[in-house]
Enzyme design. Structure first.
Site, PDB file in Angstrom:
ATOM      1  N   LYS A 255     -14.376  23.450  19.357  1.00 13.88           N
ATOM      2  CA  LYS A 255     -12.937  23.442  19.379  1.00 13.88           C
ATOM      3  C   LYS A 255     -12.365  24.836  19.554  1.00 13.88           C
ATOM      4  O   LYS A 255     -11.197  25.023  19.854  1.00 13.88           O
ATOM      5  CB  LYS A 255     -12.417  22.877  18.033  1.00 13.88           C
ATOM      6  N   GLY A 256     -13.235  25.829  19.330  1.00 16.10           N
ATOM      7  CA  GLY A 256     -12.755  27.208  19.227  1.00 16.10           C
ATOM      8  C   GLY A 256     -12.015  27.716  20.449  1.00 16.10           C
ATOM      9  O   GLY A 256     -11.130  28.570  20.340  1.00 16.10           O
TER      10      GLY A 256
ATOM     11  N   ASP B  36     -14.440  31.198  22.895  1.00 16.55           N
ATOM     12  CA  ASP B  36     -13.706  32.018  21.941  1.00 16.55           C
ATOM     13  C   ASP B  36     -14.489  33.272  21.586  1.00 16.55           C
ATOM     14  O   ASP B  36     -13.953  34.375  21.591  1.00 16.55           O
ATOM     15  CB  ASP B  36     -13.391  31.192  20.678  1.00 16.55           C
TER      16      ASP B  36
ATOM     17  N   ASP C  21     -21.524  35.476  19.674  1.00 16.66           N
ATOM     18  CA  ASP C  21     -22.112  36.130  18.510  1.00 16.66           C
ATOM     19  C   ASP C  21     -23.565  36.472  18.867  1.00 16.66           C
ATOM     20  O   ASP C  21     -23.839  37.513  19.442  1.00 16.66           O
ATOM     21  CB  ASP C  21     -21.973  35.154  17.332  1.00 16.66           C
TER      22      ASP C  21
ATOM     23  N   LYS D 238     -19.425  40.018  19.904  1.00 13.94           N
ATOM     24  CA  LYS D 238     -19.979  40.948  18.904  1.00 13.94           C
ATOM     25  C   LYS D 238     -21.241  41.543  19.503  1.00 13.94           C
ATOM     26  O   LYS D 238     -22.329  40.979  19.343  1.00 13.94           O
ATOM     27  CB  LYS D 238     -20.342  40.195  17.612  1.00 13.94           C
TER      28      LYS D 238
ATOM     29  N   PHE E 219     -17.101  38.361  10.070  1.00 12.13           N
ATOM     30  CA  PHE E 219     -16.679  36.980  10.310  1.00 12.13           C
ATOM     31  C   PHE E 219     -15.177  36.975  10.557  1.00 12.13           C
ATOM     32  O   PHE E 219     -14.389  37.357   9.698  1.00 12.13           O
ATOM     33  CB  PHE E 219     -17.037  36.063   9.138  1.00 12.13           C
ATOM     34  N   VAL E 220     -14.809  36.569  11.752  1.00 13.85           N
ATOM     35  CA  VAL E 220     -13.394  36.601  12.115  1.00 13.85           C
ATOM     36  C   VAL E 220     -12.836  35.186  12.274  1.00 13.85           C
ATOM     37  O   VAL E 220     -13.569  34.243  12.579  1.00 13.85           O
ATOM     38  CB  VAL E 220     -13.164  37.409  13.416  1.00 13.85           C
TER      39      VAL E 220
ATOM     40  N   ASP F  63     -12.365  29.277  13.308  1.00 12.26           N
ATOM     41  CA  ASP F  63     -12.102  28.675  12.001  1.00 12.26           C
ATOM     42  C   ASP F  63     -13.051  29.160  10.923  1.00 12.26           C
ATOM     43  O   ASP F  63     -14.134  29.669  11.188  1.00 12.26           O
ATOM     44  CB  ASP F  63     -12.262  27.156  12.091  1.00 12.26           C
TER      45      ASP F  63
HETATM   46  P1  XMP Z   1     -23.716  32.153  19.130  1.00  8.88           P
HETATM   47  O1  XMP Z   1     -24.317  32.848  17.930  1.00  8.88           O
HETATM   48  O2  XMP Z   1     -24.626  31.128  19.686  1.00  8.88           O
HETATM   49  O3  XMP Z   1     -22.538  31.341  18.478  1.00  8.88           O
HETATM   50  O4  XMP Z   1     -23.198  33.153  20.136  1.00  8.88           O
HETATM   51  C1  XMP Z   1     -21.260  31.327  18.916  1.00  8.88           C
HETATM   52  C2  XMP Z   1     -20.501  30.354  18.070  1.00  8.88           C
HETATM   53  O5  XMP Z   1     -20.607  30.689  16.675  1.00  8.88           O
HETATM   54  C3  XMP Z   1     -19.368  30.587  16.040  1.00  8.88           C
HETATM   55  N1  XMP Z   1     -19.005  31.922  15.499  1.00  8.88           N
HETATM   56  C4  XMP Z   1     -17.922  32.224  14.799  1.00  8.88           C
HETATM   57  N2  XMP Z   1     -16.911  31.458  14.383  1.00  8.88           N
HETATM   58  N3  XMP Z   1     -15.921  33.346  13.345  1.00  8.88           N
HETATM   59  C5  XMP Z   1     -15.911  32.030  13.649  1.00  8.88           C
HETATM   60  O6  XMP Z   1     -14.966  31.358  13.267  1.00  8.88           O
HETATM   61  C6  XMP Z   1     -16.897  34.178  13.733  1.00  8.88           C
HETATM   62  O7  XMP Z   1     -16.866  35.373  13.435  1.00  8.88           O
HETATM   63  C7  XMP Z   1     -17.966  33.580  14.494  1.00  8.88           C
HETATM   64  N4  XMP Z   1     -19.082  34.094  15.041  1.00  8.88           N
HETATM   65  C8  XMP Z   1     -19.704  33.038  15.655  1.00  8.88           C
HETATM   66  C9  XMP Z   1     -18.407  30.106  17.075  1.00  8.88           C
HETATM   67  O8  XMP Z   1     -18.291  28.713  16.970  1.00  8.88           O
HETATM   68  C10 XMP Z   1     -19.047  30.427  18.392  1.00  8.88           C
HETATM   69  O9  XMP Z   1     -18.700  29.540  19.428  1.00  8.88           O
HETATM   70 MG    MG Z   2     -17.093  28.179  19.724  1.00  3.54          MG
END
Ligand code: XMP
Ligand code: MG
Length: 187
Positions: free
Chosen positions: A47-48, A104, A107, A135, A156-157, A163
């Site tokens: 949903k992000g 969105d 990570d 990141k 964590f943002v 969310d």
């Molecule tokens: P990867 O690690 O596979 O994951 O790149 C990406 C997904 O992880 C979630 N994510 C976050 N969600 N704050 C959040 O609310 C964060 O800081 C964060 N870091 C990773 C997110 O769903 C993203 O699509």
């Molecule tokens: Mg996402």
């Protein structure tokens, strides 16, 4: 919702709504220049990516068709494992189409790396990635990301679609969630 309505739930506002919108406008100009012939199909990851998709699509000066996927990452805890399950698949057939994944945040990069391969394997002509946030210090795999809004620290943002336990998605800004809200160090 504005950050000022949150009291002490954020430690910092990393990017305001105005900064996010200004950066998206710049990214939209780059995207338009990169697809001079046929507009790409925008694929948002639920949903992000809802907020990024809504703002980016409206900023683009071409017909921006949108489709959506929902994926979940298998594995223990909150960290991405790289093993991905499709919860909602595309409606569109992407054979021979240019696809632009709209995300969105990146990570570890594991989810996006899997998704890019998956869409390429369906016969898309091209698959590129656009993400509002990344990141860089958390990356575990190389992912070729064509458009990045902002690189951010490993914290964590929340906000602008992101969310914590389904809250904060409707926050206009992106901020660092205060550790007392979730009882962790955010890494
Ligand atoms: P990867 O690690 O596979 O994951 O790149 C990406 C997904 O992880 C979630 N994510 C976050 N969600 N704050 C959040 O609310 C964060 O800081 C964060 N870091 C990773 C997110 O769903 C993203 O699509
Ligand atoms: Mg996402």
């Amino acid at each position: 919702m504005d950050s000022k309505h949150l009291g002490d739930e954020l430690t910092t506002v990393l990017h305001t709504e105005a900064e996010l919108h200004a950066r998206l406008a710049e990214m939209a100009r780059e995207i338009e220049a990169d697809y001079p012939e046929t507009p790409p199909l925008l694929v948002g990851v639920l949903k992000g990516a809802v907020m990024v998709m809504a703002d980016l699509a409206r900023e683009l000066r071409f017909h921006a068709q949108m489709d959506w996927m929902a994926v979940s990452s298998y594995g223990a805890g909150t960290k991405s494992s790289g093993v991905v399950k499709i919860l909602k698949d595309l409606d569109a057939d992407i054979t021979d189409r240019d696809v632009l994944i709209v995300e969105d945040i990146i990570d570890s990069g594991l989810t996006l790396s899997w998704l890019k391969d998956n869409l390429e394997s369906r016969g898309a002509r091209s698959v590129r990635i656009c993400t509002m946030l990344r990141k860089p210090e958390a990356l575990k795999v190389e992912v070729d990301v064509a458009y990045v809004g902002f690189d951010i620290p490993v914290e964590f943002v929340v906000g602008y679609g992101l969310d914590y336990a389904e809250d904060y998605r409707n926050l206009r800004d992106v901020g660092v969630l205060a550790p007392h809200v979730y009882g962790g160090d955010g890494k």
